[in-house]
Design an enzyme around this catalytic site. Structure first.
Site, PDB file in Angstrom:
ATOM      1  N   LYS A  75       0.640  -1.302   0.182  1.00  0.00           N
ATOM      2  CA  LYS A  75       0.055  -0.149  -0.104  1.00  0.00           C
ATOM      3  C   LYS A  75       0.838   1.273  -0.085  1.00  0.00           C
ATOM      4  O   LYS A  75       0.713   2.348  -0.668  1.00  0.00           O
ATOM      5  CB  LYS A  75      -0.928  -0.124   1.238  1.00  0.00           C
ATOM      6  CG  LYS A  75      -1.754  -1.208   1.375  1.00  0.00           C
ATOM      7  CD  LYS A  75      -2.810  -1.043   2.406  1.00  0.00           C
ATOM      8  CE  LYS A  75      -2.182  -0.860   3.783  1.00  0.00           C
ATOM      9  NZ  LYS A  75      -1.448  -2.195   4.457  1.00  0.00           N
ATOM     10  N   ARG A 135      -9.083   1.329   8.888  1.00  0.00           N
ATOM     11  CA  ARG A 135      -8.693   0.042   9.412  1.00  0.00           C
ATOM     12  C   ARG A 135      -9.792  -0.803  10.252  1.00  0.00           C
ATOM     13  O   ARG A 135      -9.704  -1.695  10.655  1.00  0.00           O
ATOM     14  CB  ARG A 135      -7.447   0.195  10.184  1.00  0.00           C
ATOM     15  CG  ARG A 135      -6.387  -0.251   9.462  1.00  0.00           C
ATOM     16  CD  ARG A 135      -4.999  -0.182  10.467  1.00  0.00           C
ATOM     17  NE  ARG A 135      -4.051  -0.802  10.115  1.00  0.00           N
ATOM     18  CZ  ARG A 135      -2.711  -0.124   9.718  1.00  0.00           C
ATOM     19  NH1 ARG A 135      -2.806   0.945   9.105  1.00  0.00           N
ATOM     20  NH2 ARG A 135      -1.816  -1.128   9.532  1.00  0.00           N
ATOM     21  N   ARG A 146      11.227  -5.667   4.538  1.00  0.00           N
ATOM     22  CA  ARG A 146      11.072  -4.268   4.335  1.00  0.00           C
ATOM     23  C   ARG A 146      12.205  -3.554   5.206  1.00  0.00           C
ATOM     24  O   ARG A 146      12.259  -3.582   6.174  1.00  0.00           O
ATOM     25  CB  ARG A 146       9.816  -3.999   4.604  1.00  0.00           C
ATOM     26  CG  ARG A 146       9.542  -2.405   4.625  1.00  0.00           C
ATOM     27  CD  ARG A 146       7.924  -2.413   4.358  1.00  0.00           C
ATOM     28  NE  ARG A 146       7.127  -2.447   5.945  1.00  0.00           N
ATOM     29  CZ  ARG A 146       6.015  -2.256   5.737  1.00  0.00           C
ATOM     30  NH1 ARG A 146       5.120  -1.752   4.999  1.00  0.00           N
ATOM     31  NH2 ARG A 146       5.608  -2.367   7.303  1.00  0.00           N
ATOM     32  N   ARG A 191      11.572  -1.418  10.562  1.00  0.00           N
ATOM     33  CA  ARG A 191      10.621  -0.893  11.653  1.00  0.00           C
ATOM     34  C   ARG A 191      10.503  -1.946  12.653  1.00  0.00           C
ATOM     35  O   ARG A 191      10.530  -3.013  12.517  1.00  0.00           O
ATOM     36  CB  ARG A 191       9.398  -0.641  10.776  1.00  0.00           C
ATOM     37  CG  ARG A 191       8.931   0.444   9.960  1.00  0.00           C
ATOM     38  CD  ARG A 191       7.707   0.601   9.317  1.00  0.00           C
ATOM     39  NE  ARG A 191       6.509   0.156   9.972  1.00  0.00           N
ATOM     40  CZ  ARG A 191       5.597   0.286   9.421  1.00  0.00           C
ATOM     41  NH1 ARG A 191       5.228   0.567   8.298  1.00  0.00           N
ATOM     42  NH2 ARG A 191       4.321  -0.260   9.997  1.00  0.00           N
ATOM     43  N   ARG A 199      -0.069  -8.399  14.365  1.00  0.00           N
ATOM     44  CA  ARG A 199      -0.445  -7.449  13.296  1.00  0.00           C
ATOM     45  C   ARG A 199      -1.409  -8.371  12.254  1.00  0.00           C
ATOM     46  O   ARG A 199      -2.460  -7.585  11.782  1.00  0.00           O
ATOM     47  CB  ARG A 199       0.485  -6.647  12.373  1.00  0.00           C
ATOM     48  CG  ARG A 199       1.314  -5.626  13.389  1.00  0.00           C
ATOM     49  CD  ARG A 199       2.581  -5.208  12.814  1.00  0.00           C
ATOM     50  NE  ARG A 199       2.322  -4.246  11.621  1.00  0.00           N
ATOM     51  CZ  ARG A 199       3.267  -3.776  10.751  1.00  0.00           C
ATOM     52  NH1 ARG A 199       4.356  -4.527  10.847  1.00  0.00           N
ATOM     53  NH2 ARG A 199       2.799  -3.163   9.732  1.00  0.00           N
TER      54      ARG A 199
END
Ligand code: AMP
Length: 216
Positions: free
Chosen positions: A13, A86, A125, A158, A169
């Site tokens: 996203k 969300r 990532r 992160r 998550r």
């Protein structure tokens, strides 16, 4: 034009939003980026949100919706939402907010990524601490290790992309965010895109879908 990008964490996203916002002249509105910025400034909002982010839980709707009201009040550009809404409550609040301005959500793109891929993508990532550019060290590595191609900033993993938080998550996504698919499928603005495609192919599909419905 108001667009929402939906999908698991790691479905692309943020990467798509950065490109599409530039191409379409929209405001890239990432609630996750805003929370991380507030946390690094140690603002009251940041201090309140920090524990939710580090634990992989959602920030309570009330805080998120106050943030939306205050940040969007003077915005005149079209909006590209990344990471918001969300929950179904947030989606309803967004519909009400846009309706109060005579606007609506024009298109929702669901970036569909198999759950098994979420863990490997998030682990790979890296994000630039200076400009926010997103990399994947396996599929779109920077030219120089740990250094952003565009601004030479340092790249970091992160905190919430660490394995123990990723699991949480994923569960939170399934419980609280996945119901949004039914919510938006019901109102005719929903499109599904295979998120395993190359980033450029995904951008092209989104742009061509917007052209088909006369939005660009
Ligand atoms: P993201 O960068 O979109 O993956 O978001 C990182 C984290 O910020 C999430 O795991 C949540 O803790 C928080 N967050 C971001 N957007 C929202 C939202 N719309 N509602 C609640 N929490 C959010």
């Amino acid at each position: 034009m108001n667009i929402i990008l939906l999908g698991y964490p790691g479905s692309g996203k943020g990467t798509q939003a950065q490109v599409l916002a530039r191409k379409l002249g929209l405001m890239h509105f990432s609630t996750g980026d805003i929370f991380r910025e507030e946390i690094s400034k140690r603002s009251a909002l940041g201090l309140e949100a920090a524990g939710y982010l580090s634990g992989g839980r959602l920030v309570p709707d009330k805080l998120v919706l106050d943030l939306i009201q205050s940040r969007l009040a003077t915005e005149t550009r079209g909006l590209l939402f990344d990471g918001f809404p969300r929950t179904v409550e947030q989606a309803q609040a967004l519909d009400d907010y846009l309706a109060s301005k005579g606007l609506a959500v024009d298109r929702v793109f669901f970036l569909d990524l198999p759950e098994q891929e979420v863990v490997s993508r998030l682990g790979a990532r890296r994000t630039c601490v200076k400009c926010g550019m997103i990399y994947n060290i396996l599929t779109s590595a920077p030219a120089k290790e740990n250094t952003c191609d565009s601004c030479s900033g340092a790249l970091t993993l992160r905190e919430d992309d660490k394995p123990e938080v990723i699991k949480k998550r994923i569960m939170v996504y399934r419980d609280q965010t996945e119901p949004l698919l039914a919510y938006y499928k019901g109102n005719g603005v929903f499109s599904e895109i295979k998120a395993a495609l190359a980033p450029q192919a995904i951008t092209e599909q989104i742009l061509s879908s917007l052209k088909t419905v006369g939005l660009c």
